[in-house]
Design a protein around this motif. Structure first.
Motif, short mmCIF file in Angstrom:
data_model
loop_
_atom_site.label_atom_id
_atom_site.label_comp_id
_atom_site.label_asym_id
_atom_site.label_seq_id
_atom_site.Cartn_x
_atom_site.Cartn_y
_atom_site.Cartn_z
N LEU A 45 0.83 -1.20 0.00
CA LEU A 45 0.00 0.00 0.00
C LEU A 45 0.87 1.25 0.00
O LEU A 45 0.60 2.21 -0.75
N ILE A 46 1.92 1.25 0.80
CA ILE A 46 2.84 2.39 0.84
C ILE A 46 3.52 2.56 -0.51
O ILE A 46 3.62 3.69 -1.02
N ALA A 47 3.96 1.48 -1.11
CA ALA A 47 4.62 1.56 -2.41
C ALA A 47 3.66 2.09 -3.47
O ALA A 47 4.05 2.90 -4.33
N GLU A 48 2.43 1.67 -3.41
CA GLU A 48 1.41 2.13 -4.37
C GLU A 48 1.17 3.63 -4.21
O GLU A 48 1.11 4.37 -5.21
N ARG A 49 1.05 4.09 -2.99
CA ARG A 49 0.83 5.52 -2.74
C ARG A 49 2.03 6.35 -3.17
O ARG A 49 1.88 7.45 -3.70
#
Length: 108
Positions: A45-49
């Protein structure tokens, strides 16, 4: 006394201790698996954001690059505010190349 080939009787307490240890291993494994799954989701999720933010910034930079600015305006802002050329150019571009809007934005 134990005869050869016979095993000594194991007490009930020993069975309970071994059973408790086995149960502890199973629950530890299940908890670790659950935690690692949650961590994996959080990392993705962090990488996507971060990727979305990077794309948004790149689009904004492309839009700003299209704005025409004059060299004299950049020099005026550098002289008046003692900021770098890059910062002066960016401020001008963010204010659509309008020197007055840029000067107001930098003083606020």
């Amino acid at each position: 006394m134990a005869v050869a080939g016979e095993t000594a009787p194991i007490s009930q307490k020993t069975y309970e201790t071994v059973g408790a240890a086995d149960l502890e291993k199973v629950t530890d494994y299940a908890e670790e698996k659950e935690i690692s799954g949650d961590v994996g989701k959080a990392v993705s999720l962090i990488a996507e954001r971060e990727s979305e933010e990077k794309d948004r910034k790149a689009k904004k930079d492309q839009e700003l690059a299209k704005v025409k600015i004059h060299k004299e305006d950049v020099e005026l802002i550098i002289k008046e505010f003692e900021i770098s050329k890059t910062a002066a150019e960016r401020s001008l571009r963010e204010n659509e190349g309008d020197v007055i809007k840029t000067l107001r934005a930098l003083t606020d």
